[in-house]
Design a protein around this motif. Sequence first.
Motif, mmCIF file in Angstrom:
data_model
loop_
_atom_site.group_PDB
_atom_site.id
_atom_site.type_symbol
_atom_site.label_atom_id
_atom_site.label_comp_id
_atom_site.label_asym_id
_atom_site.label_seq_id
_atom_site.Cartn_x
_atom_site.Cartn_y
_atom_site.Cartn_z
ATOM 1 N N HIS A 156 -3.478 14.290 0.708
ATOM 2 C CA HIS A 156 -2.208 13.911 0.255
ATOM 3 C C HIS A 156 -2.077 12.399 -0.144
ATOM 4 C CE1 HIS A 156 2.154 13.741 -0.127
ATOM 5 N NE2 HIS A 156 2.148 12.802 0.844
ATOM 6 N N PHE A 157 -2.521 11.768 1.152
ATOM 7 C CA PHE A 157 -2.543 10.217 0.907
ATOM 8 C C PHE A 157 -3.067 9.718 -0.217
ATOM 9 C CE2 PHE A 157 -3.666 5.869 2.731
ATOM 10 C CZ PHE A 157 -2.277 5.245 2.816
ATOM 11 N N GLN A 159 -3.676 11.015 -3.012
ATOM 12 C CA GLN A 159 -3.010 11.631 -4.208
ATOM 13 C C GLN A 159 -1.803 10.823 -4.683
ATOM 14 O OE1 GLN A 159 -2.579 15.565 -3.368
ATOM 15 N NE2 GLN A 159 -4.711 16.396 -4.270
ATOM 16 N N LEU A 160 -1.119 9.966 -3.668
ATOM 17 C CA LEU A 160 -0.246 9.305 -3.823
ATOM 18 C C LEU A 160 -0.295 7.947 -4.998
ATOM 19 C CD1 LEU A 160 0.995 8.487 -0.340
ATOM 20 C CD2 LEU A 160 1.735 10.143 -1.696
ATOM 21 N N LYS A 161 0.554 8.074 -5.891
ATOM 22 C CA LYS A 161 0.676 7.047 -6.978
ATOM 23 C C LYS A 161 0.891 5.568 -6.520
ATOM 24 C CE LYS A 161 1.574 10.414 -10.748
ATOM 25 N NZ LYS A 161 0.127 10.450 -11.245
ATOM 26 N N ASN A 162 2.119 5.646 -5.779
ATOM 27 C CA ASN A 162 2.472 4.146 -4.993
ATOM 28 C C ASN A 162 2.379 4.182 -3.796
ATOM 29 O OD1 ASN A 162 3.282 2.751 -7.893
ATOM 30 N ND2 ASN A 162 4.497 4.603 -7.885
ATOM 31 N N PRO A 163 1.184 4.304 -3.083
ATOM 32 C CA PRO A 163 1.115 4.683 -1.596
ATOM 33 C C PRO A 163 1.634 3.482 -0.856
ATOM 34 C CG PRO A 163 -0.835 3.929 -2.751
ATOM 35 C CD PRO A 163 -0.090 4.149 -3.835
ATOM 36 N N THR A 164 2.287 3.810 0.416
ATOM 37 C CA THR A 164 2.841 2.922 1.282
ATOM 38 C C THR A 164 2.059 3.395 2.664
ATOM 39 O OG1 THR A 164 4.897 4.089 1.521
ATOM 40 C CG2 THR A 164 4.883 2.181 -0.172
ATOM 41 N N GLN A 166 1.655 5.563 5.923
ATOM 42 C CA GLN A 166 2.163 6.629 6.499
ATOM 43 C C GLN A 166 2.025 6.694 8.130
ATOM 44 O OE1 GLN A 166 3.479 9.048 4.102
ATOM 45 N NE2 GLN A 166 3.157 7.297 2.921
#
Length: 222
Positions: A156-157, A159-164, A166
């Motif tokens: 999931h991490f 796949q994030l487009k604008n990751p912050t 977690q």
Amino acid sequence: MESSDSLFATFKKLAESFTHLIEEEGIVFRPYANPHLIHFSRLSRAEQEDVVTRVSMYVLTCVNMKQKRLSMTNNRLFVETYLNTAGLYARPEDLDLIQDEHFVEIYNRNGMHLFRSLNILEISSYTFEDLCCRQWQHLYERPADQQEKILAAATHFFQLKNPTRQETSLPFHVIEKDTLERLIYDAETKWLIPVFRDDSFEAALTILLDRNPEVLPQFFKP
């Protein structure tokens, strides 16, 4: 382009250089179990080139720290030096979370080692070759439910487009899969932090908390 023999020699020298460098920090760690480099030699040429590229940045970080008379046991400084050396960056407020007692790892999208803090090596019976040439999920056994949660969180991490960052707070109980000692570890994956190259989401930095009930990991008893 390096030949296969040249790649073999380069990795072997890097592994030996790394273990020599960290001996000066009081840490004894094996570069490999077999001088024929069984795990490295099984990789394809492209995979070997990738290993050498990744390991070169890690070892160069250690050299840079030593030249500046800085201690690699300072986790925040060690991580920052690695990121600068490798042309990567993480947000300063995320790096502010790192403490010396934390276990810190950085993995690329393929689950391969980019960086580990030295306190992880102090309690591992794997070799440098093991850690650099094998995906993290192939190194440790863990209960199926924990494995599913960690893999799901990592997938999931990435796949994030604008990751912050977690906060995962995922506890885990793992056993070394492929060592004589079969050491047991209890820890908690506290944070997943994005690492970037320019504007590209490149890797994940994990901050882990030590949850071992004993000072040293215990041996697995069947």
